[in-house]
Design an enzyme around this catalytic site. Structure first.
Site, PDB file in Angstrom:
ATOM      1  N   ILE A 129      58.584  22.981  62.470  1.00  0.00           N
ATOM      2  CA  ILE A 129      58.696  23.695  63.740  1.00  0.00           C
ATOM      3  C   ILE A 129      59.233  22.640  64.707  1.00  0.00           C
ATOM      4  O   ILE A 129      58.504  21.752  65.131  1.00  0.00           O
ATOM      5  CB  ILE A 129      57.348  24.273  64.200  1.00  0.00           C
ATOM      6  N   PRO A 130      60.522  22.696  65.013  1.00  0.00           N
ATOM      7  CA  PRO A 130      61.238  21.557  65.602  1.00  0.00           C
ATOM      8  C   PRO A 130      60.982  21.277  67.082  1.00  0.00           C
ATOM      9  O   PRO A 130      61.865  21.406  67.933  1.00  0.00           O
ATOM     10  CB  PRO A 130      62.701  21.914  65.347  1.00  0.00           C
ATOM     11  N   CYS A 131      59.787  20.809  67.380  1.00  0.00           N
ATOM     12  CA  CYS A 131      59.452  20.453  68.763  1.00  0.00           C
ATOM     13  C   CYS A 131      60.255  19.254  69.255  1.00  0.00           C
ATOM     14  O   CYS A 131      60.395  19.051  70.461  1.00  0.00           O
ATOM     15  CB  CYS A 131      57.957  20.202  68.902  1.00  0.00           C
ATOM     16  N   HIS A 132      60.820  18.475  68.334  1.00  0.00           N
ATOM     17  CA  HIS A 132      61.649  17.333  68.729  1.00  0.00           C
ATOM     18  C   HIS A 132      62.935  17.777  69.427  1.00  0.00           C
ATOM     19  O   HIS A 132      63.568  16.979  70.100  1.00  0.00           O
ATOM     20  CB  HIS A 132      61.978  16.454  67.516  1.00  0.00           C
ATOM     21  N   ARG A 133      63.295  19.037  69.312  1.00  0.00           N
ATOM     22  CA  ARG A 133      64.521  19.550  69.935  1.00  0.00           C
ATOM     23  C   ARG A 133      64.327  19.941  71.393  1.00  0.00           C
ATOM     24  O   ARG A 133      65.254  20.442  72.019  1.00  0.00           O
ATOM     25  CB  ARG A 133      65.042  20.735  69.131  1.00  0.00           C
TER      26      ARG A 133
END
Length: 170
Positions: A129-133
């Protein structure tokens, strides 16, 4: 949180070891082993070195540039608000970024920017779940549970540079 977790394992990746935990069918937790949001196995969890082969395969594909999204059974055990944020994070395409403000607008809560940031920080399944984006409105790489260097690495791996950040349109 993490009810139903029965087993765990560690895997080595290009960004260091990751803890994977879940039940026999679904992943509940992926945790960096450095940074500000490190999780460790809890009492009652059973170490299983062979656990989560599909998660391993898809993460390996991601880190070798052969996968841009994940198709895994996940368990999200946050509040309804957190789950809404985490579900929306999954719509940010590989190689794109968005801001906390745009994410708040996207879930229909434009004034909840700080709450969106808190939910983003509590994401139990980073990378998948790409929270780094999610970046600051000014393009800054704001806090990240795995550390800013890990966030910088993940964004660069996806082809996003600070000067070329492609803001995901809501």
């Amino acid at each position: 949180m993490f009810e139903g977790v029965e087993r765990y394992t560690y895997i080595d990746t290009r960004i260091g070891p990751l803890l994977l935990a879940g039940d026999g069918d679904s992943l509940h937790l992926l945790s960096f082993q450095s940074g500000s949001r490190v999780h460790h196995p809890r009492d009652g969890w059973r170490h299983d070195p062979q656990a989560f082969p599909e998660v391993r395969r898809q993460l390996d594909q991601y880190f070798t540039g052969r996968r841009k999204s994940f198709a895994l059974p996940l368990v999200l055990s946050g509040t309804p608000f957190q789950n809404a944020v985490w579900t929306t994070l999954q719509t940010i395409p590989f190689g794109a970024t968005t801001t906390y403000q745009k994410l708040a607008q996207r879930i229909g809560r434009p004034a909840a920017i700080r709450a969106v940031g808190a939910a983003n920080g509590a994401n139990p399944l980073p990378i998948i779940i790409p929270c780094h984006r999610v970046i600051g409105t000014n393009g800054s790489l704001t806090g990240f549970g795995g550390g800013i260097e890990t966030k910088r690495f993940l964004l660069a791996h996806e082809g996003v540079g600070k000067e070329t950040a492609d803001l995901f349109q809501t």
